[in-house]
Design a protein around this motif. Structure first.
Motif, PDB file in Angstrom:
ATOM      1  N   LYS A 307       0.792  -1.227   0.000  1.00 41.57           N
ATOM      2  CA  LYS A 307       0.000   0.000   0.000  1.00 41.57           C
ATOM      3  C   LYS A 307       0.825   1.278   0.000  1.00 41.57           C
ATOM      4  O   LYS A 307       0.296   2.354  -0.222  1.00 41.57           O
ATOM      5  N   ASP A 410      -2.250   3.960   0.015  1.00 33.59           N
ATOM      6  CA  ASP A 410      -3.649   3.557  -0.078  1.00 33.59           C
ATOM      7  C   ASP A 410      -4.108   3.106   1.302  1.00 33.59           C
ATOM      8  O   ASP A 410      -3.493   2.197   1.900  1.00 33.59           O
ATOM      9  N   ASP A 412      -7.681   2.850   4.321  1.00 30.43           N
ATOM     10  CA  ASP A 412      -9.123   2.843   4.588  1.00 30.43           C
ATOM     11  C   ASP A 412      -9.352   3.263   6.026  1.00 30.43           C
ATOM     12  O   ASP A 412      -8.682   2.763   6.946  1.00 30.43           O
ATOM     13  N   THR A 413     -10.279   4.198   6.212  1.00 25.58           N
ATOM     14  CA  THR A 413     -10.662   4.630   7.559  1.00 25.58           C
ATOM     15  C   THR A 413     -12.179   4.724   7.616  1.00 25.58           C
ATOM     16  O   THR A 413     -12.788   5.483   6.854  1.00 25.58           O
ATOM     17  N   GLY A 415     -14.476   2.799   6.604  1.00 18.94           N
ATOM     18  CA  GLY A 415     -15.165   2.423   5.379  1.00 18.94           C
ATOM     19  C   GLY A 415     -14.950   3.374   4.216  1.00 18.94           C
ATOM     20  O   GLY A 415     -15.535   3.179   3.148  1.00 18.94           O
ATOM     21  N   ILE A 416     -14.123   4.406   4.403  1.00 16.14           N
ATOM     22  CA  ILE A 416     -13.818   5.368   3.338  1.00 16.14           C
ATOM     23  C   ILE A 416     -12.404   5.100   2.833  1.00 16.14           C
ATOM     24  O   ILE A 416     -11.441   5.084   3.609  1.00 16.14           O
ATOM     25  N   GLY A 417     -12.269   4.889   1.531  1.00 17.89           N
ATOM     26  CA  GLY A 417     -10.959   4.671   0.937  1.00 17.89           C
ATOM     27  C   GLY A 417     -10.224   5.977   0.715  1.00 17.89           C
ATOM     28  O   GLY A 417     -10.821   6.999   0.365  1.00 17.89           O
ATOM     29  N   HIS A 418      -8.920   5.954   0.940  1.00 15.53           N
ATOM     30  CA  HIS A 418      -8.090   7.157   0.793  1.00 15.53           C
ATOM     31  C   HIS A 418      -6.931   6.860  -0.148  1.00 15.53           C
ATOM     32  O   HIS A 418      -6.296   5.805  -0.049  1.00 15.53           O
ATOM     33  N   MET A 489     -10.596  10.903  -1.421  1.00 18.29           N
ATOM     34  CA  MET A 489     -11.435  10.037  -0.592  1.00 18.29           C
ATOM     35  C   MET A 489     -12.594   9.476  -1.409  1.00 18.29           C
ATOM     36  O   MET A 489     -13.286  10.238  -2.109  1.00 18.29           O
ATOM     37  N   HIS A 496     -16.117  10.989  -5.311  1.00 19.68           N
ATOM     38  CA  HIS A 496     -14.793  11.155  -4.711  1.00 19.68           C
ATOM     39  C   HIS A 496     -14.562  12.618  -4.361  1.00 19.68           C
ATOM     40  O   HIS A 496     -14.897  13.517  -5.147  1.00 19.68           O
TER      41      HIS A 496
END
Length: 566
Positions: A307, A410, A412-413, A415-418, A489, A496
């Motif tokens: 990642k 890359d 995830d926090t 349930g939100i991908g960053h 995000m 996004h």
């Protein structure tokens, strides 16, 4: 609905903000061929865009809040574009190219009212990068389009707006150029061309890789000459580009060398009446620019884990530019005295000049005041008013170096991908600029002849109320440190949000060799500029053919040495 920033291109210290609301990009650049439909059981192709100068922030097109335009080497070949700027003007929206310099290799590229030009003094509003290295030169932010060969270009990306990730002077947009390597461009090609106006050229490229040790290489060279369609307007290009690298399991390291040694003639504007008689005519000659450049770039990309990745580079550039321009001296236009007086004739005779009329000299038999100019140079008596020709010379030497690094993550926090990037850069330069002007007279063939004598140069010592000093001897050092952050995000499968920002701090120190120490008339100075520029953008991919986006960006620029000193 257009998305054009309306701030003036000559903005200096004030920030430039751009905004877009509910705008759509339903297609790529006109040069981008449509993707073939996916076959049954095959996933559709996704076009990925590098949204920062260094590799790592690779985003699908529909996640970028802007109408990004792209092009590839295949697109350029398919359109038979002779160079990068020609391709941009033909294939990309909102791009126009003008040959203000009168030479096809010295164009002004305009995008939505902002310019990237090789001409000192032009308000620059676009930033240009090649493999993560900023090509805008330290002295005036100019861009010399002739310094890198077209064959070396693999792809280009034009990012609109004041995107702060691309640093200073990204007021109207940023152009990111990626070069070829032996992995993607194996094989050898040789091309020879000839055409009208004395055009002849030869170029080759070769590339390859060794599967066993991971080494790869790519080399291209270009030699080109043309006489030009105008009188006395030749150009010569000599360019070399080489890249060698090694690919490992986790990344790649490469070293790039680019050399250029170009002689360009760009004779400027001509009077409309003269053009009606002869389209190839020129007003005064010559107007020559010589560019010599050395470019080195050590770059790497490494995957630290599944990642996290790192990309960075360290570069060095050495650019030498000299100009030799024959011009009209406007201050002589109101002078109608043709007959040298006794003192002037004596000065001509003492200097060994012969052949001037002994009497009856007038506008009819002496259309150009040659002898009056020579005499006034010898006597240092108003040559700036009596000489109708002026030769201007400049020499600019620039050493530009720096390094940059960027981490991409890359995550995830909740349930939100960053898609996160964090980077920093340091750029420094040393510049010396010299300028002089010498008086002369215009010959019937429009060349300028100069004369040696006490009043030969415009140095302010002439015996005249209108004497002027055109000399400049300026040296400068500049340093820019910056860091930037960006987070894209994934609020949903098709929505996004992007937050980004960059902090820049620039210092410029000028030293005047003619009038040192500061005070009236001195170009000495020590300046510092700093600012943080933010950006926010939101995209919604309504369908495969429609993306709606809204965004607001802010950018700024710092004055360069020429603006602060000249």
């Amino acid at each position: 609905m257009p998305r054009s920033p309306h701030a003036p291109s000559a903005v200096r210290l004030a920030p430039v903000a751009t905004a877009a609301l509910l705008l759509c990009h339903a297609m790529a650049a006109r040069a981008q061929a449509p993707a073939a439909p996916a076959s049954a059981g095959e996933l559709p192709a996704i076009e990925v865009i590098e949204a920062a100068p260094l590799p790592g922030l690779n985003l699908p097109r529909d996640q970028i809040p802007g109408n990004v335009q792209t092009g590839t080497a295949d697109d350029m070949e398919r359109m038979h574009a002779p160079d990068l700027t020609n391709f941009m003007s033909r294939a990309m929206g909102s791009v126009t190219v003008t040959e203000t310099q009168g030479n096809p290799f010295q164009p002004d590229v305009n995008y939505r009212g902002f310019t990237a030009s090789p001409l000192l003094g032009t308000p620059q509003g676009l930033s240009v990068f090649m493999d993560g290295v900023r090509l805008n030169q330290p002295f005036g932010d100019v861009v010399s389009w002739d310094l890198f060969p077209r064959n070396a270009i693999s792809s280009i990306t034009l990012v609109p707006g004041s995107n702060p990730l691309f640093g200073l002077n990204t007021l109207g947009g940023a152009l990111s150029i990626h070069t070829k390597d032996g992995i993607s461009n194996p094989g050898t090609m040789v091309e020879v061309l000839a055409g009208q106006w004395g055009r002849v050229g030869a170029q080759f490229e070769t590339g390859g890789r060794d599967q066993d040790n991971g080494m790869h290489w790519y080399v291209t060279a270009n030699a080109y000459h043309e006489d030009g369609w105008r009188t006395a307007s030749p150009s010569d290009l000599r360019q070399l580009f080489a890249k060698v690298g090694r690919t490992t399991k986790n990344g790649d390291v490469s070293l790039t060398l680019a050399l250029a040694d170009n002689d360009l003639t760009g004779n400027g504007a001509q009077e409309a009446g003269a053009l009606q008689r002869d389209w190839s005519s020129v007003r005064t000659i010559p107007d020559e620019t010589k560019n010599k450049s050395l470019f080195l770039n050590l770059a790497t990309t490494q995957a630290l884990n599944d990642k996290l990745s790192f990309s960075g580079n360290a570069y060095f550039r050495d650019i030498r530019t000299s100009t030799f321009n024959g011009d009209l001296n406007d201050d002589s236009l109101d002078q109608n005295v043709y007959q040298p007086n006794a003192a002037e004739r004596a000065a001509l005779a003492a200097a060994g000049y012969s052949g001037f009329p002994t009497s009856g000299e007038n506008a009819g038999n002496t259309p150009f005041p040659k002898w009056r100019c020579i005499a006034n140079i010898l006597l240092n008596a108003e040559p700036n008013e009596k000489c109708n020709g002026l030769v201007n010379q400049t020499e600019t030497r620039q050493k530009n170096y720096g390094l940059a690094g960027q981490f991409s993550l890359d995550a995830d926090t909740g349930g939100i991908g960053h898609k996160l990037v964090a980077g920093a850069a340091y750029d420094a330069s040393r510049v010396s600029f010299n300028q002089s002007s010498q008086f002369g007279y215009i010959n019937p063939d429009r060349t300028i002849s100069t004369v040696a004598g006490p009043g030969a140069f415009a140095d302010g010592t002439q015996d005249s109320e209108d004497a002027f000093d055109a000399r400049v001897d300026l040296s400068s050092r500049s340093h820019t440190g910056s860091f930037y952050l960006a987070d894209t995000m994934a609020l949903g499968a098709s929505t996004h949000l992007t937050l980004a920002g960059r902090y820049n701090r620039t210092s410029v120190r000028n030293s005047d060799a003619l009038t040192p120490g500061g005070g009236p008339g001195s170009l000495d100075g020590d300046y510092t500029f700093s600012r943080f520029n933010p950006a926010v953008g939101l995209t919604w991919a309504a369908s495969d053919a429609l993306t709606v986006y809204a965004g607001a960006n802010q950018g700024s620029r710092a004055p360069t040495a020429i603006e602060l000193g000249c």
